[in-house]
Design an enzyme around this catalytic site. Structure first.
Site, PDB file in Angstrom:
ATOM      1  N   SER A  64     -12.173  42.026 -12.063  1.00  0.00           N
ATOM      2  CA  SER A  64     -13.418  42.799 -11.940  1.00  0.00           C
ATOM      3  C   SER A  64     -14.324  42.727 -13.166  1.00  0.00           C
ATOM      4  CB  SER A  64     -13.108  44.261 -11.638  1.00  0.00           C
ATOM      5  OG  SER A  64     -12.661  44.376 -10.319  1.00  0.00           O
ATOM      6  N   LYS A  67     -17.607  41.218 -12.624  1.00  0.00           N
ATOM      7  CA  LYS A  67     -18.693  41.977 -11.985  1.00  0.00           C
ATOM      8  C   LYS A  67     -19.832  42.316 -12.961  1.00  0.00           C
ATOM      9  CE  LYS A  67     -15.341  43.993  -8.773  1.00  0.00           C
ATOM     10  NZ  LYS A  67     -14.585  45.210  -8.395  1.00  0.00           N
ATOM     11  N   TYR A 191     -16.797  35.846  -3.869  1.00  0.00           N
ATOM     12  CA  TYR A 191     -16.276  37.024  -4.604  1.00  0.00           C
ATOM     13  C   TYR A 191     -14.846  36.769  -5.115  1.00  0.00           C
ATOM     14  CZ  TYR A 191     -14.324  41.695  -5.305  1.00  0.00           C
ATOM     15  OH  TYR A 191     -13.670  42.785  -5.831  1.00  0.00           O
ATOM     16  N   TYR A 243     -13.958  52.857 -12.789  1.00  0.00           N
ATOM     17  CA  TYR A 243     -13.747  53.555 -11.509  1.00  0.00           C
ATOM     18  C   TYR A 243     -13.536  55.052 -11.763  1.00  0.00           C
ATOM     19  CZ  TYR A 243     -12.804  48.659 -10.939  1.00  0.00           C
ATOM     20  OH  TYR A 243     -12.897  47.315 -11.023  1.00  0.00           O
ATOM     21  N   VAL A 261      -8.179  44.210 -12.748  1.00  0.00           N
ATOM     22  CA  VAL A 261      -6.753  44.404 -12.432  1.00  0.00           C
ATOM     23  C   VAL A 261      -5.854  43.316 -13.022  1.00  0.00           C
ATOM     24  CG1 VAL A 261      -6.899  45.851 -10.361  1.00  0.00           C
ATOM     25  CG2 VAL A 261      -6.998  43.367 -10.146  1.00  0.00           C
TER      26      VAL A 261
END
Ligand SMILES: NC(=O)CC[C@H](N)C(=O)O
Length: 309
Positions: A64, A67, A191, A243, A261
């Protein structure tokens, strides 16, 4: 001013000696192969001085953290139109949650939860073939990291493609609201592959430098994005980058940060440095357990919290 090299070395030694390591992600089977004992740390300051310790030159799956870079690319392409497709509020939910999408017309809360990042990827993909969009993202990472050898770990991408049922659910659900425009398989393919880019802490810290330097890469002089947008990306990293652990990260570390992760975290000390840390064991929110502790120690020792005078 404490000696950065020494601080970085000491933190790596302290972290490698700790018994508590969190749990390595296994929902993407290929990620479960990561060495739980690994620990890497790299700090690159805005003058280009690098301090690297432990496994800071070992590649890992950035997941991630990618991103942050797809958001940067998409903002460069679409400008503020991007914010019609994705919000910028913390979700308070896990990274792969679907609950808000139904109530909020398929518009994800922010670009860092999976749904939001899939929507951003879809925007980058529009008007291109998946291969072109992915090439664009990879070349962007290579240019920012000053390293053409950076590559996608195809085994990780294939592993996530086989098991990414939740992401497929999120993408299909958003497609039903028109938030995703391209064939869901294409968007997910891009993705999964950008999440599977493998980088070292040194490469990642170098790639993040523009966010510590008003949108301009201090080592190449290139303007990557406007100063205003860089500031805003940092704001979204601070509030959403971890998050439902974002509050705790801000409380303890006090820097904009983005986790993955694979166990990596990219953190930005504006005006000072870009930091990347890697330890594959995760906490309950899916963020690197030792990575966060190491960053807390680094900001405390260097006085880098954005909340300090
Ligand atoms: N938090 C993460 O790093 C999640 C990224 C991962 N590729 C996923 O979609 O599940």
């Amino acid at each position: 001013m404490p000696d950065l090299d020494r601080v970085v070395r000491e933190i790596a030694d302290e972290m490698r000696a700790r018994p508590d390591r969190g749990t390595v992600a296994s929902y993407i089977p290929e990620l479960a192969r990561a060495d739980a004992a690994a620990f890497g740390l790299a700090v690159v300051d805005v003058e280009g001085r690098a301090a690297v310790a432990g496994d800071g030159d070992v590649p890992f799956s950035i997941q991630s953290i990618s991103k942050v870079f797809t958001l940067t690319l998409a903002l460069g392409m679409a400008g503020d139109r991007l914010w019609r497709r994705v919000g910028r509020e913390p979700s308070g939910s896990p990274f792969n949650s679907i609950v808000q999408l139904e109530r909020e017309a398929g518009v994800p809360r922010n670009p860092f939860i999976n749904a939001g990042a899939i929507a951003v990827t879809d925007l980058i993909l529009s008007g291109h073939q998946p291969r072109e969009a992915l090439g664009e993202i990879l070349r962007f990472m290579q240019a920012l990291a000053l390293d053409q050898t950076i590559a996608i770990d195809e085994a990780v991408a294939a592993s996530e493609k086989r098991t990414g049922f939740r992401n497929a659910a999120l993408a299909n659900y958003m497609r039903s609201f028109g938030v995703i425009e391209n064939p869901v398989d294409y968007t997910l393919g891009v993705y999964f592959h950008h999440c599977a880019i493998a980088m070292t802490c040194r490469q990642l810290a170098t790639a993040g430098l523009f966010l510590a330097h008003d949108g301009r890469h201090p080592l190449t002089g290139h303007s990557v994005i406007s100063a205003e947008r860089a500031r805003r990306i940092n704001a979204v990293m601070l509030t959403c980058g971890h998050y439902d652990g974002s509050g705790e990260f801000a409380y303890r570390v006090g820097l904009p940060g983005k986790s993955g992760v694979g166990g990596g975290i990219l953190a930005i000390a504006p005006g000072k440095a870009s930091v990347a840390v890697w330890s594959p064991g995760l906490d309950a929110a899916g963020n690197s357990h030792l990575g966060r502790i190491a960053l807390e120690s680094l900001t405390k020792r260097m006085g880098w919290s954005i909340f300090a005078a």
